[in-house]
Design a protein around this motif. Structure first.
Motif, PDB file in Angstrom:
ATOM      1  N   SER A 166      23.042 107.041  19.248  1.00  0.00           N
ATOM      2  CA  SER A 166      23.571 105.787  18.715  1.00  0.00           C
ATOM      3  C   SER A 166      24.980 105.995  18.180  1.00  0.00           C
ATOM      4  N   HIS A 167      25.683 104.890  18.071  1.00  0.00           N
ATOM      5  CA  HIS A 167      27.011 104.901  17.454  1.00  0.00           C
ATOM      6  C   HIS A 167      27.190 103.582  16.712  1.00  0.00           C
ATOM      7  N   VAL A 168      27.447 103.682  15.406  1.00  0.00           N
ATOM      8  CA  VAL A 168      27.530 102.509  14.537  1.00  0.00           C
ATOM      9  C   VAL A 168      28.903 102.457  13.883  1.00  0.00           C
ATOM     10  N   VAL A 169      29.454 101.258  13.799  1.00  0.00           N
ATOM     11  CA  VAL A 169      30.742 101.064  13.130  1.00  0.00           C
ATOM     12  C   VAL A 169      30.616  99.910  12.141  1.00  0.00           C
ATOM     13  N   LEU A 170      30.922 100.198  10.873  1.00  0.00           N
ATOM     14  CA  LEU A 170      31.028  99.166   9.843  1.00  0.00           C
ATOM     15  C   LEU A 170      32.509  98.985   9.538  1.00  0.00           C
ATOM     16  N   GLU A 171      33.064  97.876   9.947  1.00  0.00           N
ATOM     17  CA  GLU A 171      34.494  97.650   9.768  1.00  0.00           C
ATOM     18  C   GLU A 171      34.804  97.178   8.346  1.00  0.00           C
ATOM     19  N   LYS A 172      35.968  97.623   7.855  1.00  0.00           N
ATOM     20  CA  LYS A 172      36.503  97.176   6.560  1.00  0.00           C
ATOM     21  C   LYS A 172      35.567  97.496   5.395  1.00  0.00           C
ATOM     22  N   LEU A 173      34.828  98.606   5.516  1.00  0.00           N
ATOM     23  CA  LEU A 173      33.937  98.996   4.426  1.00  0.00           C
ATOM     24  C   LEU A 173      34.723  99.312   3.159  1.00  0.00           C
ATOM     25  N   PHE A 174      35.919  99.862   3.343  1.00  0.00           N
ATOM     26  CA  PHE A 174      36.814 100.124   2.210  1.00  0.00           C
ATOM     27  C   PHE A 174      38.111  99.334   2.387  1.00  0.00           C
ATOM     28  N   GLY A 175      37.948  98.069   2.746  1.00  0.00           N
ATOM     29  CA  GLY A 175      39.114  97.217   2.922  1.00  0.00           C
ATOM     30  C   GLY A 175      39.977  97.689   4.076  1.00  0.00           C
ATOM     31  N   ASN A 176      41.273  97.799   3.822  1.00  0.00           N
ATOM     32  CA  ASN A 176      42.220  98.196   4.866  1.00  0.00           C
ATOM     33  C   ASN A 176      42.517  99.692   4.862  1.00  0.00           C
ATOM     34  N   ASN A 225      37.649 104.491   5.973  1.00  0.00           N
ATOM     35  CA  ASN A 225      36.660 103.801   6.811  1.00  0.00           C
ATOM     36  C   ASN A 225      36.189 104.702   7.948  1.00  0.00           C
ATOM     37  N   ASP A 226      37.136 105.357   8.624  1.00  0.00           N
ATOM     38  CA  ASP A 226      36.781 106.217   9.757  1.00  0.00           C
ATOM     39  C   ASP A 226      35.903 107.380   9.311  1.00  0.00           C
ATOM     40  N   LYS A 227      36.258 107.988   8.175  1.00  0.00           N
ATOM     41  CA  LYS A 227      35.467 109.123   7.690  1.00  0.00           C
ATOM     42  C   LYS A 227      34.063 108.683   7.277  1.00  0.00           C
ATOM     43  N   THR A 228      33.968 107.504   6.660  1.00  0.00           N
ATOM     44  CA  THR A 228      32.651 107.003   6.245  1.00  0.00           C
ATOM     45  C   THR A 228      31.769 106.718   7.458  1.00  0.00           C
ATOM     46  N   ASN A 229      32.347 106.088   8.487  1.00  0.00           N
ATOM     47  CA  ASN A 229      31.579 105.816   9.700  1.00  0.00           C
ATOM     48  C   ASN A 229      31.163 107.107  10.395  1.00  0.00           C
ATOM     49  N   LYS A 230      32.005 108.133  10.305  1.00  0.00           N
ATOM     50  CA  LYS A 230      31.649 109.425  10.886  1.00  0.00           C
ATOM     51  C   LYS A 230      30.434 110.013  10.178  1.00  0.00           C
ATOM     52  N   VAL A 231      30.426 109.923   8.838  1.00  0.00           N
ATOM     53  CA  VAL A 231      29.284 110.431   8.067  1.00  0.00           C
ATOM     54  C   VAL A 231      28.019 109.645   8.408  1.00  0.00           C
ATOM     55  N   ILE A 232      28.166 108.325   8.538  1.00  0.00           N
ATOM     56  CA  ILE A 232      27.010 107.487   8.883  1.00  0.00           C
ATOM     57  C   ILE A 232      26.413 107.928  10.214  1.00  0.00           C
ATOM     58  N   ASN A 233      27.264 108.150  11.216  1.00  0.00           N
ATOM     59  CA  ASN A 233      26.765 108.506  12.542  1.00  0.00           C
ATOM     60  C   ASN A 233      26.227 109.932  12.601  1.00  0.00           C
ATOM     61  N   GLU A 234      26.760 110.816  11.757  1.00  0.00           N
ATOM     62  CA  GLU A 234      26.226 112.178  11.709  1.00  0.00           C
ATOM     63  C   GLU A 234      24.841 112.222  11.078  1.00  0.00           C
ATOM     64  N   ASN A 235      24.518 111.213  10.290  1.00  0.00           N
ATOM     65  CA  ASN A 235      23.216 111.165   9.606  1.00  0.00           C
ATOM     66  C   ASN A 235      22.373 109.985  10.081  1.00  0.00           C
ATOM     67  N   ILE A 236      22.622 109.550  11.308  1.00  0.00           N
ATOM     68  CA  ILE A 236      21.971 108.336  11.782  1.00  0.00           C
ATOM     69  C   ILE A 236      20.456 108.489  11.871  1.00  0.00           C
ATOM     70  N   GLU A 237      19.961 109.697  12.180  1.00  0.00           N
ATOM     71  CA  GLU A 237      18.510 109.887  12.275  1.00  0.00           C
ATOM     72  C   GLU A 237      17.846 109.654  10.921  1.00  0.00           C
ATOM     73  N   VAL A 238      18.476 110.150   9.858  1.00  0.00           N
ATOM     74  CA  VAL A 238      17.935 109.950   8.513  1.00  0.00           C
ATOM     75  C   VAL A 238      17.966 108.472   8.152  1.00  0.00           C
ATOM     76  N   ILE A 239      19.065 107.799   8.513  1.00  0.00           N
ATOM     77  CA  ILE A 239      19.200 106.376   8.202  1.00  0.00           C
ATOM     78  C   ILE A 239      18.140 105.564   8.936  1.00  0.00           C
ATOM     79  N   ILE A 240      17.935 105.866  10.224  1.00  0.00           N
ATOM     80  CA  ILE A 240      16.925 105.139  11.004  1.00  0.00           C
ATOM     81  C   ILE A 240      15.538 105.367  10.422  1.00  0.00           C
ATOM     82  N   ASN A 241      15.272 106.597   9.989  1.00  0.00           N
ATOM     83  CA  ASN A 241      13.976 106.887   9.367  1.00  0.00           C
ATOM     84  C   ASN A 241      13.799 106.084   8.083  1.00  0.00           C
ATOM     85  N   ASP A 242      14.881 105.965   7.303  1.00  0.00           N
ATOM     86  CA  ASP A 242      14.812 105.172   6.069  1.00  0.00           C
ATOM     87  C   ASP A 242      14.642 103.685   6.360  1.00  0.00           C
TER      88      ASP A 242
END
Length: 451
Positions: A182-192, A197-214
């Motif tokens: 999977s690949h998920v993008v949340l735009e404007k999570l930290f405004g502009n 934003n890019d680093k946060t989305n990278k962390v989200i996608n690196e931990n996507i299995e944990v997130i899906i389990n939650d």
């Protein structure tokens, strides 16, 4: 909710129903439960159905699966940081593969596995709360691509007979989800702040299995409360949303909601209503017992007014037609004729308009979640056209029966006015019990999402 749709598709293919009497499309050939090749029959029917699923099949209550719309969903509802997803559109849900289908006819169980090769989920997110020293209050578009999503679904049903036909009512279901990539993008999570934003989305996608389990409890909750659509408290059109949600609940009630022990909404039964005309020993008295009313569940909510802060709601409903029947006993004099006796009563009520007012308060339920508790309920109604009468009079007096029916239909609105106070008391008890049951069964957050 889409997973429940898949289950419905399966049972369209089998000669079982969920309680609704529908005519199957001509291109579907129901599979016989005694067919030793039932699995092959189901698979063939599903392939035939697939081209029709993109647009949906309204007559079978199968919505469009591309896109499939699901209600707003709240993640981390009880935590300091809440994430709410709205305007959720799932694309390509019609392009699934049936991997496994196990049917236990003796115990009315189904276990199946389905793979969606590619799903795209677009929505709007809202993050609100505080994590460590960072305060979040942001919203923006969310876009996710998911490859090889495998859904495992378990269903258990209870058979019942209605109108001499056999049906199956869902009683229990379990669901789990696995995603290969999977690949998920949340735009404007930290405004502009693009870099953050890019680093946060990278962390989200690196931990996507944990997130899906939650997210498994969230998925289960969406499936469990499939009969409701959530509304947002801060939505400027919240009343319109509440109207749609209530009508959606009513539509599901007509099909039956076993999770709420609502299996057959018709008829509405009232034990007894009394009518008194005139005073003195010769005053006319009538008692109607075992009243059965049909058509009430065909109601439509036409308007909603609300004060969310104080949990006050007013609903305006319209019912095209109600038919009623009952046993009656009477005594006294009516139109100079002694009308003592009894028989059968029937009534037809056209164009029924109802206004209902509810006031509730928030309480902590036994499940540890916030629920509404009914404090006050009021209602009133009027009927545009009325036809009613009696037959089967005990003494077989046809002259008396004709005189009574002439009087009743010539004075139908006046008679309803006399019956109304007692009828309203009975209806308020039924409505209060129903609303209390709904509030106790469904957490507040399934009705209204607090932003």
């Amino acid at each position: 909710m889409g997973f429940r749709v898949v289950a419905l598709i399966l049972f369209v293919c089998i000669s079982w129903s969920n309680g609704e009497e529908h005519t199957l499309p001509s291109y579907i050939k129901p599979c016989n439960r005694t067919d030793p090749n039932i699995h092959k029959c189901v698979e063939e029917n599903i392939e035939i159905l697939k081209p029709h699923l993109k647009e949906g099949i309204p007559d079978l209550f199968i919505p469009s699966l591309d896109p499939l719309l699901i209600p707003p969903t709240c993640v981390n509802e009880e935590d300091q940081v809440k994430v709410i997803f709205t305007n959720i559109h799932i694309f390509h849900a019609d392009k699934f593969q049936l991997d496994q289908f196990d049917l236990d006819l003796d115990h009315h169980k189904v276990n199946l596995s389905i793979t969606f090769p590619h799903l795209r989920i677009k929505s709007t997110y809202n993050v609100n709360g505080k994590f460590w020293i960072v305060t979040f209050d942001e919203q923006g578009p969310a876009d996710g691509n998911y490859t090889n999503c495998q859904v495992h679904l378990g269903l258990k049903g209870t058979p019942f007979t209605k109108n001499h036909k056999e049906y199956l009512r869902w009683e229990k279901e379990t669901i789990s989800l696995e995603v290969e990539d999977s690949h998920v993008v949340l735009e404007k999570l930290f405004g502009n702040h693009t870099d953050i934003n890019d680093k946060t989305n990278k962390v989200i996608n690196e931990n996507i299995e944990v997130i899906i389990n939650d997210l498994q409890p969230v998925i289960q909750r969406v499936v469990t409360f499939y009969y409701l659509k959530q509304c947002h408290i801060n939505d400027p059109n919240v009343n319109q949303c509440l109207k749609q949600s209530t009508n959606y609940l009513i539509a599901n009630m007509r099909r039956g909601i076993p999770e709420l022990d609502l299996n057959d909404p018709e008829p509405v039964i009232i034990d007894e209503i009394q009518l008194a005309l005139g005073t003195g020993p010769d005053g006319y008295r009538a008692t109607f017992r075992d009243i059965e009313a049909f058509g009430v569940s065909n109601c439509t909510v036409t308007a909603v007014r609300s004060d969310i802060d104080t949990s006050q709601f007013q609903f305006t409903l319209y019912i095209p037609r109600i038919t009623a029947r009952a046993k009656y006993e009477s005594s006294g004099v009516l139109i100079l004729v002694r009308a003592s006796g009894g028989g059968n009563y029937w009534g037809e009520y056209e164009g029924v308009k109802v206004k209902a007012y509810l006031k509730a308060t928030k309480v902590l339920g036994e499940d540890g979640l916030t629920h509404l508790q009914l404090q006050q309920i009021k209602m009133d109604f009027n009927v545009k056209d009325i036809r009613m009468g009696v037959d089967g009079i005990h003494n077989g007096n046809s002259v008396l029966q004709a005189a009574l029916n002439l009087f009743i239909n010539s004075n139908a609105q006046e008679l309803l006015k006399e019956m109304k106070p007692h009828l309203k008391k009975k209806l308020l008890v039924l409505m209060s019990d129903f609303v209390t049951h709904i509030f106790q069964s469904v957490p507040y957050s399934q009705f209204l999402v607090e932003d």
